[in-house]
Design a protein around this motif. Sequence first.
Motif, mmCIF file in Angstrom:
data_model
loop_
_atom_site.group_PDB
_atom_site.id
_atom_site.type_symbol
_atom_site.label_atom_id
_atom_site.label_comp_id
_atom_site.label_asym_id
_atom_site.label_seq_id
_atom_site.Cartn_x
_atom_site.Cartn_y
_atom_site.Cartn_z
ATOM 1 N N VAL A 1 3.810 18.221 -13.340
ATOM 2 C CA VAL A 1 2.652 18.816 -14.009
ATOM 3 C C VAL A 1 3.150 19.537 -15.251
ATOM 4 N N MET A 2 2.753 19.044 -16.425
ATOM 5 C CA MET A 2 3.189 19.612 -17.696
ATOM 6 C C MET A 2 2.046 20.400 -18.335
ATOM 7 N N SER A 3 2.258 20.905 -19.558
ATOM 8 C CA SER A 3 1.265 21.800 -20.160
ATOM 9 C C SER A 3 -0.027 21.096 -20.550
ATOM 10 N N ASN A 4 0.055 19.851 -21.015
ATOM 11 C CA ASN A 4 -1.172 19.153 -21.430
ATOM 12 C C ASN A 4 -1.295 17.763 -20.820
ATOM 13 N N HIS A 5 -0.479 17.461 -19.795
ATOM 14 C CA HIS A 5 -0.562 16.164 -19.133
ATOM 15 C C HIS A 5 0.144 16.237 -17.787
ATOM 16 N N TYR A 6 -0.065 15.222 -16.983
ATOM 17 C CA TYR A 6 0.696 15.113 -15.743
ATOM 18 C C TYR A 6 1.175 13.680 -15.562
ATOM 19 N N HIS A 7 2.239 13.528 -14.800
ATOM 20 C CA HIS A 7 2.803 12.226 -14.446
ATOM 21 C C HIS A 7 2.679 12.019 -12.941
ATOM 22 N N LEU A 8 2.356 10.799 -12.534
ATOM 23 C CA LEU A 8 2.372 10.410 -11.132
ATOM 24 C C LEU A 8 3.088 9.072 -11.007
ATOM 25 N N VAL A 9 3.881 8.916 -9.966
ATOM 26 C CA VAL A 9 4.399 7.606 -9.574
ATOM 27 C C VAL A 9 3.790 7.309 -8.214
ATOM 28 N N LEU A 10 2.985 6.253 -8.146
ATOM 29 C CA LEU A 10 2.151 5.989 -6.977
ATOM 30 C C LEU A 10 2.540 4.677 -6.303
ATOM 31 N N LYS A 11 2.330 4.629 -4.995
ATOM 32 C CA LYS A 11 2.498 3.399 -4.228
ATOM 33 C C LYS A 11 1.167 3.060 -3.578
ATOM 34 N N VAL A 12 0.572 1.943 -3.962
ATOM 35 C CA VAL A 12 -0.700 1.502 -3.388
ATOM 36 C C VAL A 12 -0.422 0.841 -2.045
ATOM 37 N N GLN A 13 -1.017 1.369 -0.989
ATOM 38 C CA GLN A 13 -0.761 0.886 0.373
ATOM 39 C C GLN A 13 -2.003 0.149 0.892
ATOM 40 N N ALA A 14 -2.246 -1.011 0.292
ATOM 41 C CA ALA A 14 -3.449 -1.776 0.626
ATOM 42 C C ALA A 14 -3.454 -2.214 2.088
ATOM 43 N N ASN A 15 -2.301 -2.579 2.626
ATOM 44 C CA ASN A 15 -2.241 -3.004 4.027
ATOM 45 C C ASN A 15 -2.691 -1.894 4.965
ATOM 46 N N MET A 16 -2.328 -0.662 4.641
ATOM 47 C CA MET A 16 -2.751 0.467 5.460
ATOM 48 C C MET A 16 -4.269 0.594 5.461
ATOM 49 N N ALA A 17 -4.880 0.494 4.271
ATOM 50 C CA ALA A 17 -6.334 0.615 4.179
ATOM 51 C C ALA A 17 -7.038 -0.499 4.936
ATOM 52 N N ASN A 18 -6.490 -1.706 4.877
ATOM 53 C CA ASN A 18 -7.121 -2.838 5.553
ATOM 54 C C ASN A 18 -7.000 -2.759 7.072
ATOM 55 N N GLU A 19 -6.090 -1.942 7.566
ATOM 56 C CA GLU A 19 -5.937 -1.765 9.014
ATOM 57 C C GLU A 19 -6.866 -0.688 9.571
ATOM 58 N N TRP A 20 -7.474 0.114 8.694
ATOM 59 C CA TRP A 20 -8.383 1.152 9.175
ATOM 60 C C TRP A 20 -9.634 0.528 9.787
ATOM 61 N N SER A 21 -10.137 1.141 10.835
ATOM 62 C CA SER A 21 -11.420 0.720 11.391
ATOM 63 C C SER A 21 -12.541 1.156 10.453
ATOM 64 N N GLU A 22 -13.724 0.584 10.651
ATOM 65 C CA GLU A 22 -14.858 0.970 9.810
ATOM 66 C C GLU A 22 -15.189 2.449 9.986
ATOM 67 N N ARG A 23 -15.060 2.966 11.204
ATOM 68 C CA ARG A 23 -15.343 4.384 11.431
ATOM 69 C C ARG A 23 -14.332 5.258 10.689
#
Length: 316
Positions: A67-89
């Motif tokens: 977190v910098m003074s006028n911007h922020y950096h993120l390095v992200l990992k998209v975990q699509a397999n995890m989301a697809n394993e979730w139940s509808e509830r």
Amino acid sequence: MTIARSRQISLADTPYYHVVSRCVRRAFLCGQDDHSGQSYEHRRQWVADKLGQLSQVFAIGICAYAVMSNHYHLVLKVQANMANEWSEREVAERWSRLFQWPLLVRRWYQGEELIAPELEVVHQLITQWRDRLYSISWLVRLLNESLARQANQEDGCKGHFWEGRFKSQALLTESALLACMTYVDLNPIRAGIAATPEESDFTSIQQRIEQTADLATQTPLLLPFAREGKPETLPCSFADYLAFVDWTGRAIRLDKRGHIPHHLVPVLQRLGMNEEQWLGHVTLFRRQGIRAIGDKVCCQRYAAHCGQTRCHQPHL
């Protein structure tokens, strides 16, 4: 020419992406305004708190942040397999932590009997929510909207707080991922805000060091490094990563001559890189217009999946 976000994300090539979001001109995310004397340092905690909240809802892991003074950096990992394993509830429950449910979804969740068209609407909504819960655009949108509301309320003003679009870069190889994480964690040191990684407030490197020293402070905000007996989440150990950060921080400074510790050499060899290539990787993230980092084959495959004839980005 602006490229649609959907053509910059290709999960078939990589789940890892570098994201940068900047404030509009003269707006302060954090830091000290020398002109007015106003301090905005407390806003760094806003970013950390909101990231922690969103990381518990989205199927997107946080590898690194600063977190910098006028911007922020993120390095992200998209975990699509995890989301697809979730139940509808579970999808509905996670979405309810961000937004209120429509009445129809509430009735379905409570077990009321619905007719077929109503059930179809519920299933369509949950499918849409599932897709959004592993969308980088939705995560950044909710993060930025929350921060903008808080900042504008505190400043007593209205209008845009962020630039129109956040910047994203695909990290196509392990070396690109680790180089980007190193670049992000070294941001405060390069800016002269901190002298060492452990003094770099509101960065992932400081958080990881503090958690290593005190296990009671551990939070699920950050993805773990590889550990013996555990599935590898990030492609090296934390000790090796600390060596990356320490060596790169010394070597990249123009007023000091860096050297490579002998124990760092095997790590670079495992990545198939030499010292010059590694520093080249790290400095790429400062350049404008780069959408993907990786070797030539990975860049070409990424371009094809994104509907481009070629990738105009440098490859190493």
